[in-house]
Design a protein around this motif. Structure first.
Motif, PDB file in Angstrom:
ATOM      1  N   ASP A  81       0.726  -1.182   0.121  1.00 56.58           N
ATOM      2  CA  ASP A  81      -0.070   0.023  -0.123  1.00 56.58           C
ATOM      3  C   ASP A  81       0.935   1.236  -0.026  1.00 56.58           C
ATOM      4  O   ASP A  81       0.546   2.290  -0.737  1.00 56.58           O
ATOM      5  CB  ASP A  81      -0.769  -0.153   1.166  1.00 56.58           C
ATOM      6  N   GLN A  84       2.054   1.962  -3.409  1.00 51.08           N
ATOM      7  CA  GLN A  84       1.243   2.428  -4.365  1.00 51.08           C
ATOM      8  C   GLN A  84       0.833   3.899  -3.996  1.00 51.08           C
ATOM      9  O   GLN A  84       0.583   4.830  -4.961  1.00 51.08           O
ATOM     10  CB  GLN A  84      -0.132   2.032  -4.130  1.00 51.08           C
ATOM     11  N   LYS A  85       0.850   4.396  -2.805  1.00 51.01           N
ATOM     12  CA  LYS A  85       0.957   5.758  -2.537  1.00 51.01           C
ATOM     13  C   LYS A  85       1.935   6.656  -3.145  1.00 51.01           C
ATOM     14  O   LYS A  85       1.757   7.762  -3.601  1.00 51.01           O
ATOM     15  CB  LYS A  85       1.041   5.871  -0.980  1.00 51.01           C
ATOM     16  N   VAL A  87       3.625   5.842  -6.171  1.00 49.86           N
ATOM     17  CA  VAL A  87       3.403   5.802  -7.321  1.00 49.86           C
ATOM     18  C   VAL A  87       1.963   6.922  -7.507  1.00 49.86           C
ATOM     19  O   VAL A  87       2.093   7.861  -8.468  1.00 49.86           O
ATOM     20  CB  VAL A  87       2.844   4.645  -7.752  1.00 49.86           C
ATOM     21  N   ASP A  88       1.237   6.832  -6.484  1.00 52.23           N
ATOM     22  CA  ASP A  88       0.035   7.891  -7.042  1.00 52.23           C
ATOM     23  C   ASP A  88       0.406   9.343  -6.729  1.00 52.23           C
ATOM     24  O   ASP A  88       0.000  10.035  -7.514  1.00 52.23           O
ATOM     25  CB  ASP A  88      -1.165   7.654  -5.843  1.00 52.23           C
ATOM     26  N   ALA A  89       1.469   9.649  -5.779  1.00 48.23           N
ATOM     27  CA  ALA A  89       1.785  10.848  -5.991  1.00 48.23           C
ATOM     28  C   ALA A  89       2.955  11.204  -6.924  1.00 48.23           C
ATOM     29  O   ALA A  89       2.991  12.420  -7.213  1.00 48.23           O
ATOM     30  CB  ALA A  89       2.584  11.012  -4.196  1.00 48.23           C
ATOM     31  N   GLY A  91       4.013   9.308  -9.677  1.00 49.67           N
ATOM     32  CA  GLY A  91       3.736   8.837 -11.092  1.00 49.67           C
ATOM     33  C   GLY A  91       4.376   7.608 -11.308  1.00 49.67           C
ATOM     34  O   GLY A  91       3.969   6.648 -12.028  1.00 49.67           O
ATOM     35  N   HIS A  92       5.751   6.950 -10.353  1.00 52.73           N
ATOM     36  CA  HIS A  92       6.280   6.181 -10.503  1.00 52.73           C
ATOM     37  C   HIS A  92       7.266   5.869  -9.583  1.00 52.73           C
ATOM     38  O   HIS A  92       7.370   6.860  -8.795  1.00 52.73           O
ATOM     39  CB  HIS A  92       6.962   5.826 -12.029  1.00 52.73           C
ATOM     40  N   HIS A 137       5.945  -2.328  -9.604  1.00 53.69           N
ATOM     41  CA  HIS A 137       5.877  -0.953 -10.158  1.00 53.69           C
ATOM     42  C   HIS A 137       7.126  -0.780 -11.280  1.00 53.69           C
ATOM     43  O   HIS A 137       6.942  -0.098 -12.462  1.00 53.69           O
ATOM     44  CB  HIS A 137       5.840   0.037  -9.337  1.00 53.69           C
TER      45      HIS A 137
END
Length: 345
Positions: A81, A84-85, A87-89, A91-92, A137
């Motif tokens: 998790d 993922q946070k 990547v959400d912030a 981009g990668h 990712h």
């Protein structure tokens, strides 16, 4: 324009999206600052809220962008998790640095099964879970670098640190297996390991200890910024499978390869006293709960050994500049050879 090496194509020189675990203090804190000084965006992963908040402030003041993610690296789902946070912030993820650890200073027979399991889950499985989250990712993009922060103790066990040494040995084997698999697949995702010497970090005041006094690193001791420089360099030059930092690391690993039995006897005689300092431990250990929360303060990157810690390492500098040094040596040898031949002719 300078030509970039093939293995650096996936890693822009500035503005990378970097994850540092164990970023609330010690080596992780110093590494976060070093990445930020390059203008990188740095995700700070750890348990300690006070330390993470202070680390985020340092990253921003150094010129980077900070993202704070509170996570226990022993929790695989929480680590997924957290990734993922990021990547959400951002981009990668370009770089993932596995650094978080737990430890105990005590004879093996004085460590409970639950304590040993906890050290293993944080220090070894935390790296496994972090690597898995990073690969999830990185592999679809076919780019990225994973830096495993290791130790001379990944090769050479010492008394009073059986749980930590066991975990570092496990990381070494795990990382070698993963590296082979990535090479077999032709992946542009890289993994490298940086083996560290004794460092002046706050761990010796928050690690669980059953020693009669306070724990300390075995001399010589280096500042965490030495480790941070090596980590940042490794992140941009990850085709090299491993880096050794500090002359003591080189000496230890070479001696262990040649005369391991001698080191067994030597450490049996000296290893206990070398890790013992006068005075009493400050307070509760951080094995189960973050130290900054227990004691209500930020610990920073440095421990209490500033008076003896080395701010630089000639060996570390040579390791980072191996190619340049090699070219200078080659030119020097060529000049000397030409002069010698000139005299002969």
């Amino acid at each position: 324009m300078p030509v970039r090496k093939p293995w650096e194509e996936a890693l822009p020189k500035r503005g990378r999206a970097v994850v540092v675990t164990g970023a609330s203090g010690g080596v992780g804190r110093a590494a976060a600052r070093a990445f930020a000084a390059r203008g990188d965006r740095v995700a700070l992963l750890a348990r300690g809220r006070e330390g993470l908040a202070a680390a985020a402030d340092e990253v921003q003041r150094a010129g980077g962008e900070a993202l704070v993610v509170t996570v226990d690296m022993a929790d695989a789902k929480a680590v997924e998790d957290a990734a993922q946070k990021v990547v959400d912030a951002f981009g990668h993820i370009d770089v993932w640095v596995n650094n978080a650890f737990a430890g105990i200073f005590a004879p093996f027979t004085e460590i409970t099964p639950d304590e040993f399991r906890r050290v293993t889950e944080v220090t070894y499985l935390g790296y496994v879970f972090g690597t898995r989250a990073a690969l999830r990712h990185m592999l679809p993009r076919d780019r990225g670098t994973i830096v495993q922060v290791g130790s001379a103790l990944a090769y050479r066990g010492v008394p009073l640190q059986s749980a930590y040494c066991g975990a570092k040995h496990a990381i070494q084997g795990f990382n070698e297996s993963l590296r082979c698999e990535l090479l077999r697949d032709g992946s542009r995702v890289r993994t490298t390991m940086v083996q560290m010497p004794a460092l002046n970090t706050p761990q010796f005041d928050w690690v669980l200890s059953r020693m009669p006094g306070r724990a300390r690193p075995v001399a010589p001791v280096y500042q965490p910024e030495v480790a941070a420089r090596a980590i940042v360099h490794a992140a941009g030059h990850a085709r090299r499978r491993e880096y050794w930092v500090g002359g003591s690391t080189v000496a230890t690993l070479m001696a262990n390869a040649v005369v391991p039995g001698f080191l067994d006897r030597y450490l049996a005689r000296t290893g206990f006293d070398a890790q013992h300092d006068e005075g009493e431990a400050e307070g509760p250990a951080n094995l189960w709960t973050p130290a900054d929360g227990l004691r209500g303060r930020d610990f920073g990157a440095h421990g209490r050994f500033d008076g003896e810690a080395c701010a630089g390492s000639p060996q570390e500098w040579l390791s980072r500049h191996r190619g340049r040094v090699g070219r200078v040596v080659a030119v020097g040898v060529g000049v000397l050879t030409a002069r010698w031949l000139g005299r002969r002719l």
